[in-house]
Every structure is written in C-alpha cells, then in structure tokens.
Design a protein around this motif. Structure first.
Motif, mmCIF file in Angstrom:
data_model
loop_
_atom_site.group_PDB
_atom_site.id
_atom_site.type_symbol
_atom_site.label_atom_id
_atom_site.label_comp_id
_atom_site.label_asym_id
_atom_site.label_seq_id
_atom_site.Cartn_x
_atom_site.Cartn_y
_atom_site.Cartn_z
ATOM 1 N N GLU A 95 -19.037 -53.528 82.819
ATOM 2 C CA GLU A 95 -17.670 -53.055 82.575
ATOM 3 C C GLU A 95 -16.847 -54.219 82.041
ATOM 4 O O GLU A 95 -17.059 -55.361 82.437
ATOM 5 N N ILE A 96 -15.913 -53.933 81.164
ATOM 6 C CA ILE A 96 -15.026 -54.994 80.690
ATOM 7 C C ILE A 96 -13.777 -55.004 81.572
ATOM 8 O O ILE A 96 -13.127 -53.977 81.760
ATOM 9 N N THR A 97 -13.510 -56.161 82.166
ATOM 10 C CA THR A 97 -12.340 -56.332 83.024
ATOM 11 C C THR A 97 -11.731 -57.700 82.730
ATOM 12 O O THR A 97 -12.293 -58.490 81.965
ATOM 13 N N SER A 98 -10.632 -58.005 83.386
ATOM 14 C CA SER A 98 -10.000 -59.319 83.207
ATOM 15 C C SER A 98 -10.864 -60.433 83.789
ATOM 16 O O SER A 98 -10.668 -61.607 83.459
ATOM 17 N N LYS A 99 -11.858 -60.079 84.641
ATOM 18 C CA LYS A 99 -12.712 -61.088 85.269
ATOM 19 C C LYS A 99 -14.167 -61.020 84.808
ATOM 20 O O LYS A 99 -14.997 -61.788 85.290
ATOM 21 N N SER A 100 -14.480 -60.106 83.912
ATOM 22 C CA SER A 100 -15.886 -59.949 83.521
ATOM 23 C C SER A 100 -16.356 -61.119 82.665
ATOM 24 O O SER A 100 -15.579 -61.763 81.973
ATOM 25 N N GLU A 101 -17.669 -61.363 82.751
ATOM 26 C CA GLU A 101 -18.305 -62.423 81.976
ATOM 27 C C GLU A 101 -19.114 -61.798 80.845
ATOM 28 O O GLU A 101 -19.683 -60.717 81.005
ATOM 29 N N ALA A 102 -19.217 -62.509 79.740
ATOM 30 C CA ALA A 102 -19.991 -62.004 78.610
ATOM 31 C C ALA A 102 -21.475 -61.932 78.972
ATOM 32 O O ALA A 102 -22.026 -62.871 79.555
ATOM 33 N N LEU A 103 -22.093 -60.836 78.626
ATOM 34 C CA LEU A 103 -23.515 -60.613 78.894
ATOM 35 C C LEU A 103 -24.366 -61.774 78.397
ATOM 36 O O LEU A 103 -25.255 -62.246 79.101
ATOM 37 N N VAL A 104 -24.103 -62.252 77.199
ATOM 38 C CA VAL A 104 -24.960 -63.282 76.605
ATOM 39 C C VAL A 104 -24.841 -64.631 77.320
ATOM 40 O O VAL A 104 -25.727 -65.470 77.201
ATOM 41 N N ASP A 105 -23.758 -64.837 78.070
ATOM 42 C CA ASP A 105 -23.566 -66.098 78.783
ATOM 43 C C ASP A 105 -23.999 -66.025 80.241
ATOM 44 O O ASP A 105 -24.092 -67.056 80.914
ATOM 45 N N PHE A 106 -24.265 -64.827 80.729
ATOM 46 C CA PHE A 106 -24.557 -64.648 82.151
ATOM 47 C C PHE A 106 -26.020 -64.991 82.433
ATOM 48 O O PHE A 106 -26.916 -64.604 81.697
ATOM 49 N N HIS A 138 -19.732 -57.884 80.594
ATOM 50 C CA HIS A 138 -19.346 -57.029 79.466
ATOM 51 C C HIS A 138 -20.131 -57.460 78.232
ATOM 52 O O HIS A 138 -20.666 -58.566 78.170
ATOM 53 N N ILE A 139 -20.177 -56.568 77.268
ATOM 54 C CA ILE A 139 -20.809 -56.848 75.986
ATOM 55 C C ILE A 139 -19.709 -57.236 75.015
ATOM 56 O O ILE A 139 -18.735 -56.488 74.853
ATOM 57 N N ASP A 140 -19.840 -58.403 74.399
ATOM 58 C CA ASP A 140 -18.844 -58.802 73.396
ATOM 59 C C ASP A 140 -18.837 -57.783 72.268
ATOM 60 O O ASP A 140 -19.895 -57.361 71.785
ATOM 61 N N MET A 141 -17.651 -57.396 71.861
ATOM 62 C CA MET A 141 -17.479 -56.420 70.788
ATOM 63 C C MET A 141 -16.767 -57.113 69.622
ATOM 64 O O MET A 141 -15.841 -57.884 69.842
ATOM 65 N N SER A 155 -28.692 -50.089 77.295
ATOM 66 C CA SER A 155 -29.842 -50.624 76.563
ATOM 67 C C SER A 155 -29.641 -52.095 76.207
ATOM 68 O O SER A 155 -30.552 -52.912 76.382
ATOM 69 N N VAL A 156 -28.460 -52.425 75.726
ATOM 70 C CA VAL A 156 -28.164 -53.821 75.369
ATOM 71 C C VAL A 156 -28.270 -54.697 76.612
ATOM 72 O O VAL A 156 -28.887 -55.771 76.590
ATOM 73 N N ALA A 157 -27.673 -54.248 77.722
ATOM 74 C CA ALA A 157 -27.705 -55.034 78.959
ATOM 75 C C ALA A 157 -29.135 -55.191 79.478
ATOM 76 O O ALA A 157 -29.546 -56.298 79.854
ATOM 77 N N LEU A 158 -29.914 -54.108 79.490
ATOM 78 C CA LEU A 158 -31.295 -54.195 79.978
ATOM 79 C C LEU A 158 -32.148 -55.082 79.087
ATOM 80 O O LEU A 158 -33.050 -55.773 79.575
ATOM 81 N N TYR A 159 -31.873 -55.089 77.799
ATOM 82 C CA TYR A 159 -32.614 -55.994 76.914
ATOM 83 C C TYR A 159 -32.387 -57.441 77.344
ATOM 84 O O TYR A 159 -33.337 -58.213 77.494
ATOM 85 N N GLU A 160 -31.134 -57.803 77.567
ATOM 86 C CA GLU A 160 -30.828 -59.191 77.941
ATOM 87 C C GLU A 160 -31.376 -59.526 79.324
ATOM 88 O O GLU A 160 -31.937 -60.603 79.528
#
Length: 168
Positions: A95-106, A138-141, A155-160
């Motif tokens: 989920e994208i929130t004020s505290k979420s971290e980018a998927l690619v950096d997590f 979150h996924i960067d858009m 799908s994007v999240a499970l890939y990473e």
C-alpha cells in the motif's frame, strides 16, 4: 523457437510466502491471483471477506491453478493477521502511505515466513491492518496514476520478493 507449456524447464519451488487478500471480491482478479500465486510458488492464498466469488467467472482467469495453490476463505482479515503474527510471520502490506518504503529498496527477511497483504480493489489495505504490519511497501509509479490493478501490483511485489529470497 518459442517454448510451450510442456517444454519449459522451470524448477518447481515453494517460497515461505502467504498472500492475504483483504476484501478482494472481483472474480477475474481472484482467478488471476491464483495464477500469480502458482507462478511465484507461494505457500497459500487467504481470501478474507464476505461473498468471495469462486465460481465460473473466477475459473476463466485461474486456468485451473486453483487446484494447485493452497487457499482458504476467512471472514476477518484482522484475525488472520493476528494468527500469522503469533506464528512469527513478517507482515508486509502492499500500500502507498506516508510511511511506506519503495519495493525496490526494501530488504525482505530471509529467516521467517512472509505474509503479503493486499487490499480491496477500490479502498486498498485497511488502516487496522496497516497498523499491525511490520512493514508497508509501495511500487514506485512514474506515470500520472498513483496505483495499478491489485493483481498487477501483487505480481510485481512477488517478483521482487522471490528474486531476493532465491538469492539467499
């Protein structure tokens, strides 16, 4: 030459990942979540909510993967999250929130099972679930829209996640 379903050499593998679907109720999305869960070798899909459609409209997109993916139906997502937390799962909300971290950096934990929470097609993951999560990603858009279809995002999240777990 393009390979067909019978000539691919992918190795079957199951990852310690459970996907919790909070009020995902669109039949084609549910069918696609079965296909995605099968493709990424998850342990279980848990559909939470009322009136989860598992009929013909769902099977048109699942392509029989509902027979290969472990799943269960539960009425209350909060109860499921608390159950998995007590079993030492790392709870991650997509989920994208004020505290979420980018998927690619997590950096996903490699020493405990992961529960990936996805939310309602229109309203996302509930605040109560976000509050219980160990992490929110979150996924960067890069376009004009701030979200994508729940199955595409899963799908994007499970890939990473599986990419990182496979490297361990």
């Amino acid at each position: 030459m393009q390979l067909d379903h019978y000539s691919t050499s992918f190795n079957n593998h199951t990852f310690p990942i459970t996907v919790i679907c909070e009020n995902v109720t669109n039949a084609p999305n549910i069918g696609s979540l079965f296909r995605t869960g099968d493709a990424f070798g998850i342990e279980e899909l848990i559909f939470c909510g009322e009136n989860i459609p598992l009929g013909r409209k769902m099977t048109k997109t699942s392509r029989a993967t509902e027979k290969a993916v472990n799943y269960r139906l539960e009425s209350n997502a909060l109860g499921v999250v608390n159950e998995l937390k007590s079993n030492d799962y790392f709870i991650i909300a997509l989920e994208i929130t004020s505290k979420s971290e980018a998927l690619v950096d997590f950096k996903f934990p490699k020493n405990k099972p992961i529960a990936l929470l996805i939310g309602d097609e229109n309203f996302g993951v509930s605040d109560a679930i976000l509050d219980l999560s160990d992490a929110i990603i979150h996924i960067d858009m890069f376009g004009q829209n701030s979200s994508m279809n729940v199955v595409q995002a899963t799908s994007v999240a499970l890939y990473e996640i599986t990419k990182q777990l496979k490297q361990s």
